[in-house]
Design a protein around this motif. Structure first.
Motif: not given
Length: 243
Positions: A74-89, A94-106
């Protein structure tokens, strides 16, 4: 001076959004269940086995998610600082939260589940897929004609009629109820009852069901006084109802 500060703040916000989006681009693989999640040794062992093949890939606008043998695009877009909308084909968003915890980890969080993912050196391969609902010939309807209770009456899958009638319980057939106030009641199999909101899209062909964690899009294929057919892109089938 005030105007200059506003412009500066906007530039900072835009820069942050751009940097956050660029950080995500690539392929991410399951690393572990986050340390803050309370789980016993047996549960952790099972989780690692279930999710060991989990991957999440991003380009600038598309995503591909692979979890427990199932793929979603699907497609994705940033809603706010750590919140994203996933629009599935597959016909929902639905909304997900993606939090950066290091330079290569989320930490990737959807509903009440969390996974820690590690960025891979492998090139991200995305499957860009057009939603099957966009390929369906639907009909224009009047919203008021949907109002009432509709009982499951089989489905059509791959052009074949499946006459099996699903039951909510021993005495009641699975049914959808559309109320005038915009409430939607789904009496699903296994005595599950789901409450959501419903509305018609501007095209007067697409039914939108909005629950707390998910928004689904169903196409109206047929509607008269006694019959309702809905195309569900999730499993590419037509659900039949009768009044």
């Amino acid at each position: 001076m005030k105007k200059a500060l506003i412009i500066l703040n906007l530039l900072i916000i835009n820069y942050f959004c751009f940097a956050q989006e660029n950080f995500l681009i690539g392929k991410w693989k399951y690393e572990k269940i986050p340390d803050h999640i309370e789980i016993d040794e047996q549960g952790l062992k099972m989780a690692n086995e279930f999710f060991k093949e989990m991957t999440l890939s991003f380009d600038q606008t598309n995503y591909t998610q692979f979890v427990m043998g199932k793929s979603e695009n699907g497609t994705w877009s940033l809603i706010s600082e750590n919140n994203y909308e996933f629009n599935s084909s597959n016909g929902y968003k639905y909304e997900v939260e993606i939090k950066k915890i290091s330079s290569n980890q989320i930490i990737f969080k959807h509903q009440n589940r969390e996974w820690q993912l590690l960025k891979s050196d492998e090139k991200a391969t995305l499957q860009i897929e057009v939603s099957s609902r966009d390929k369906i010939d639907a009909i224009n309807i009047k919203k008021e004609n949907l109002i009432g209770k509709w009982f499951h009456n089989g489905q059509i899958k791959d052009g074949k009629d499946i006459e099996m009638i699903l039951k909510h319980n021993n005495t009641e057939i699975v049914n959808y109820t559309f109320l005038e106030n915009g409430k939607f009641i789904n009496k699903a199999p296994f005595e599950i009852e789901l409450i959501a909101n419903w509305k018609m899209d501007d095209d007067n062909q697409t039914l939108i069901i909005e629950s707390e964690d998910l928004t689904e899009f169903l196409k109206i294929i047929k509607l008269n006084n006694t019959e309702l057919h809905l195309f569900n892109p999730k499993n590419k089938s037509i659900i039949k109802f009768r009044r």
